[in-house]
Design a protein around this motif. Structure first.
Motif, PDB file in Angstrom:
ATOM      1  N   ALA A  69       0.842  -1.195   0.000  1.00  0.00           N
ATOM      2  CA  ALA A  69       0.000   0.000   0.000  1.00  0.00           C
ATOM      3  C   ALA A  69       0.877   1.244   0.000  1.00  0.00           C
ATOM      4  O   ALA A  69       1.922   1.275   0.651  1.00  0.00           O
ATOM      5  CB  ALA A  69      -0.915  -0.007   1.219  1.00  0.00           C
ATOM      6  N   ARG A  70       0.449   2.250  -0.743  1.00  0.00           N
ATOM      7  CA  ARG A  70       1.118   3.555  -0.730  1.00  0.00           C
ATOM      8  C   ARG A  70       0.399   4.419   0.299  1.00  0.00           C
ATOM      9  O   ARG A  70      -0.750   4.807   0.101  1.00  0.00           O
ATOM     10  CB  ARG A  70       1.011   4.243  -2.089  1.00  0.00           C
ATOM     11  CG  ARG A  70       2.055   3.848  -3.078  1.00  0.00           C
ATOM     12  CD  ARG A  70       2.060   4.765  -4.301  1.00  0.00           C
ATOM     13  NE  ARG A  70       2.643   6.062  -3.962  1.00  0.00           N
ATOM     14  CZ  ARG A  70       1.961   7.206  -3.948  1.00  0.00           C
ATOM     15  NH1 ARG A  70       0.688   7.245  -4.258  1.00  0.00           N
ATOM     16  NH2 ARG A  70       2.560   8.333  -3.624  1.00  0.00           N
ATOM     17  N   LEU A  71       1.066   4.700   1.388  1.00  0.00           N
ATOM     18  CA  LEU A  71       0.456   5.481   2.454  1.00  0.00           C
ATOM     19  C   LEU A  71       0.024   6.860   1.966  1.00  0.00           C
ATOM     20  O   LEU A  71      -1.017   7.373   2.378  1.00  0.00           O
ATOM     21  CB  LEU A  71       1.405   5.593   3.642  1.00  0.00           C
ATOM     22  CG  LEU A  71       1.772   4.264   4.301  1.00  0.00           C
ATOM     23  CD1 LEU A  71       2.704   4.504   5.474  1.00  0.00           C
ATOM     24  CD2 LEU A  71       0.541   3.508   4.732  1.00  0.00           C
ATOM     25  N   GLU A  72       0.803   7.446   1.051  1.00  0.00           N
ATOM     26  CA  GLU A  72       0.453   8.763   0.520  1.00  0.00           C
ATOM     27  C   GLU A  72      -0.877   8.710  -0.245  1.00  0.00           C
ATOM     28  O   GLU A  72      -1.719   9.583  -0.109  1.00  0.00           O
ATOM     29  CB  GLU A  72       1.551   9.290  -0.411  1.00  0.00           C
ATOM     30  CG  GLU A  72       2.903   9.433   0.235  1.00  0.00           C
ATOM     31  CD  GLU A  72       3.734   8.153   0.168  1.00  0.00           C
ATOM     32  OE1 GLU A  72       3.244   7.102  -0.295  1.00  0.00           O
ATOM     33  OE2 GLU A  72       4.895   8.210   0.614  1.00  0.00           O
ATOM     34  N   GLY A  73      -1.034   7.676  -1.056  1.00  0.00           N
ATOM     35  CA  GLY A  73      -2.275   7.520  -1.821  1.00  0.00           C
ATOM     36  C   GLY A  73      -3.469   7.290  -0.922  1.00  0.00           C
ATOM     37  O   GLY A  73      -4.544   7.854  -1.140  1.00  0.00           O
ATOM     38  N   LEU A  74      -3.294   6.462   0.091  1.00  0.00           N
ATOM     39  CA  LEU A  74      -4.374   6.215   1.043  1.00  0.00           C
ATOM     40  C   LEU A  74      -4.704   7.471   1.825  1.00  0.00           C
ATOM     41  O   LEU A  74      -5.881   7.749   2.105  1.00  0.00           O
ATOM     42  CB  LEU A  74      -4.008   5.072   1.983  1.00  0.00           C
ATOM     43  CG  LEU A  74      -3.872   3.695   1.327  1.00  0.00           C
ATOM     44  CD1 LEU A  74      -3.344   2.686   2.325  1.00  0.00           C
ATOM     45  CD2 LEU A  74      -5.190   3.245   0.742  1.00  0.00           C
ATOM     46  N   GLU A 129      -4.418  10.564   0.755  1.00  0.00           N
ATOM     47  CA  GLU A 129      -5.163  11.448  -0.139  1.00  0.00           C
ATOM     48  C   GLU A 129      -6.632  11.017  -0.223  1.00  0.00           C
ATOM     49  O   GLU A 129      -7.534  11.851  -0.190  1.00  0.00           O
ATOM     50  CB  GLU A 129      -4.538  11.448  -1.529  1.00  0.00           C
ATOM     51  CG  GLU A 129      -3.189  12.120  -1.589  1.00  0.00           C
ATOM     52  CD  GLU A 129      -2.487  11.928  -2.923  1.00  0.00           C
ATOM     53  OE1 GLU A 129      -3.145  11.554  -3.913  1.00  0.00           O
ATOM     54  OE2 GLU A 129      -1.261  12.145  -2.967  1.00  0.00           O
ATOM     55  N   LEU A 130      -6.860   9.728  -0.332  1.00  0.00           N
ATOM     56  CA  LEU A 130      -8.221   9.195  -0.381  1.00  0.00           C
ATOM     57  C   LEU A 130      -8.955   9.523   0.912  1.00  0.00           C
ATOM     58  O   LEU A 130     -10.101   9.986   0.908  1.00  0.00           O
ATOM     59  CB  LEU A 130      -8.183   7.682  -0.611  1.00  0.00           C
ATOM     60  CG  LEU A 130      -9.515   6.960  -0.684  1.00  0.00           C
ATOM     61  CD1 LEU A 130     -10.325   7.431  -1.878  1.00  0.00           C
ATOM     62  CD2 LEU A 130      -9.268   5.459  -0.785  1.00  0.00           C
ATOM     63  N   ARG A 131      -8.287   9.313   2.028  1.00  0.00           N
ATOM     64  CA  ARG A 131      -8.899   9.585   3.329  1.00  0.00           C
ATOM     65  C   ARG A 131      -9.215  11.071   3.487  1.00  0.00           C
ATOM     66  O   ARG A 131     -10.270  11.433   4.004  1.00  0.00           O
ATOM     67  CB  ARG A 131      -7.970   9.121   4.447  1.00  0.00           C
ATOM     68  CG  ARG A 131      -8.565   9.327   5.807  1.00  0.00           C
ATOM     69  CD  ARG A 131      -7.675   8.818   6.899  1.00  0.00           C
ATOM     70  NE  ARG A 131      -8.304   9.065   8.185  1.00  0.00           N
ATOM     71  CZ  ARG A 131      -7.807   8.728   9.324  1.00  0.00           C
ATOM     72  NH1 ARG A 131      -6.659   8.103   9.370  1.00  0.00           N
ATOM     73  NH2 ARG A 131      -8.431   8.988  10.437  1.00  0.00           N
ATOM     74  N   ALA A 132      -8.303  11.938   3.060  1.00  0.00           N
ATOM     75  CA  ALA A 132      -8.515  13.387   3.178  1.00  0.00           C
ATOM     76  C   ALA A 132      -9.728  13.822   2.367  1.00  0.00           C
ATOM     77  O   ALA A 132     -10.534  14.636   2.835  1.00  0.00           O
ATOM     78  CB  ALA A 132      -7.269  14.143   2.730  1.00  0.00           C
ATOM     79  N   GLU A 133      -9.871  13.278   1.170  1.00  0.00           N
ATOM     80  CA  GLU A 133     -11.030  13.637   0.350  1.00  0.00           C
ATOM     81  C   GLU A 133     -12.316  13.133   0.995  1.00  0.00           C
ATOM     82  O   GLU A 133     -13.314  13.846   1.065  1.00  0.00           O
ATOM     83  CB  GLU A 133     -10.887  13.065  -1.056  1.00  0.00           C
ATOM     84  CG  GLU A 133     -11.959  13.584  -1.995  1.00  0.00           C
ATOM     85  CD  GLU A 133     -11.725  13.202  -3.435  1.00  0.00           C
ATOM     86  OE1 GLU A 133     -12.702  13.283  -4.197  1.00  0.00           O
ATOM     87  OE2 GLU A 133     -10.603  12.833  -3.809  1.00  0.00           O
ATOM     88  N   LEU A 134     -12.297  11.915   1.491  1.00  0.00           N
ATOM     89  CA  LEU A 134     -13.459  11.363   2.173  1.00  0.00           C
ATOM     90  C   LEU A 134     -13.782  12.174   3.420  1.00  0.00           C
ATOM     91  O   LEU A 134     -14.954  12.407   3.744  1.00  0.00           O
ATOM     92  CB  LEU A 134     -13.213   9.894   2.527  1.00  0.00           C
ATOM     93  CG  LEU A 134     -14.395   9.108   3.053  1.00  0.00           C
ATOM     94  CD1 LEU A 134     -15.536   9.105   2.062  1.00  0.00           C
ATOM     95  CD2 LEU A 134     -13.968   7.686   3.361  1.00  0.00           C
ATOM     96  N   GLU A 135     -12.771  12.628   4.117  1.00  0.00           N
ATOM     97  CA  GLU A 135     -12.955  13.436   5.330  1.00  0.00           C
ATOM     98  C   GLU A 135     -13.707  14.734   5.036  1.00  0.00           C
ATOM     99  O   GLU A 135     -14.521  15.180   5.842  1.00  0.00           O
ATOM    100  CB  GLU A 135     -11.597  13.734   5.965  1.00  0.00           C
ATOM    101  CG  GLU A 135     -11.667  14.375   7.323  1.00  0.00           C
ATOM    102  CD  GLU A 135     -12.155  13.436   8.417  1.00  0.00           C
ATOM    103  OE1 GLU A 135     -12.790  13.936   9.366  1.00  0.00           O
ATOM    104  OE2 GLU A 135     -11.919  12.234   8.339  1.00  0.00           O
ATOM    105  N   THR A 136     -13.450  15.336   3.869  1.00  0.00           N
ATOM    106  CA  THR A 136     -14.169  16.572   3.532  1.00  0.00           C
ATOM    107  C   THR A 136     -15.665  16.287   3.386  1.00  0.00           C
ATOM    108  O   THR A 136     -16.487  17.085   3.827  1.00  0.00           O
ATOM    109  CB  THR A 136     -13.641  17.237   2.248  1.00  0.00           C
ATOM    110  OG1 THR A 136     -13.842  16.377   1.140  1.00  0.00           O
ATOM    111  CG2 THR A 136     -12.189  17.624   2.370  1.00  0.00           C
ATOM    112  N   TYR A 137     -16.013  15.161   2.777  1.00  0.00           N
ATOM    113  CA  TYR A 137     -17.436  14.810   2.651  1.00  0.00           C
ATOM    114  C   TYR A 137     -18.045  14.562   4.025  1.00  0.00           C
ATOM    115  O   TYR A 137     -19.166  14.970   4.303  1.00  0.00           O
ATOM    116  CB  TYR A 137     -17.622  13.565   1.777  1.00  0.00           C
ATOM    117  CG  TYR A 137     -17.079  13.693   0.388  1.00  0.00           C
ATOM    118  CD1 TYR A 137     -17.247  14.860  -0.356  1.00  0.00           C
ATOM    119  CD2 TYR A 137     -16.383  12.660  -0.199  1.00  0.00           C
ATOM    120  CE1 TYR A 137     -16.744  14.972  -1.640  1.00  0.00           C
ATOM    121  CE2 TYR A 137     -15.879  12.762  -1.482  1.00  0.00           C
ATOM    122  CZ  TYR A 137     -16.063  13.926  -2.192  1.00  0.00           C
ATOM    123  OH  TYR A 137     -15.560  14.024  -3.454  1.00  0.00           O
TER     124      TYR A 137
END
Length: 105
Positions: free
Chosen positions: A67-72, A74-82
């Motif tokens: 797993a790429r922690l950076e990619g995960l 980024e995904l988490r940050a976008e989900l967090e905004t929602y």
């Protein structure tokens, strides 16, 4: 680059991502734990790599995925905004309902 949301929209890819997130592994190790072929796992890994969610390191004739922690992140940050937006909206509705119920009839 593949859209990250497209990459995680498929349940098999999410299973592959979960396996890779548990620790580095090869295509064969992933396929052994799933009811899909090595070729199918490879295709899913390709999409996950293009989305920046996993990385691949050559190890002789094998390829090790992790797993790429950076990619995960980024995904988490976008989900967090929602999530934050949804909580804010819920708070506004709850407060408006509370105030409306408190007003004398």
């Amino acid at each position: 680059m593949t859209d990250v949301w497209y990459a995680v929209s498929d349940s098999t890819r999410r299973q592959v991502l979960a396996r890779v997130a548990a620790g580095p592994c090869s295509v064969g190790e992933i396929a052994d734990a799933m009811p899909v072929s090595m070729a199918a796992v490879s295709q899913h890994l390709k999409i996950l790599r293009e989305a920046g969610l996993v990385s691949m390191t050559p190890a002789g004739r094998r390829r090790i995925y992790q797993a790429r922690l950076e990619g995960l992140a980024e995904l988490r940050a976008e989900l967090e905004t929602y999530w934050t937006q949804a909580l804010h909206s819920f708070k506004q509705v709850a407060e408006a309902s509370y105030l409306a119920a408190k007003e004398p009839q």
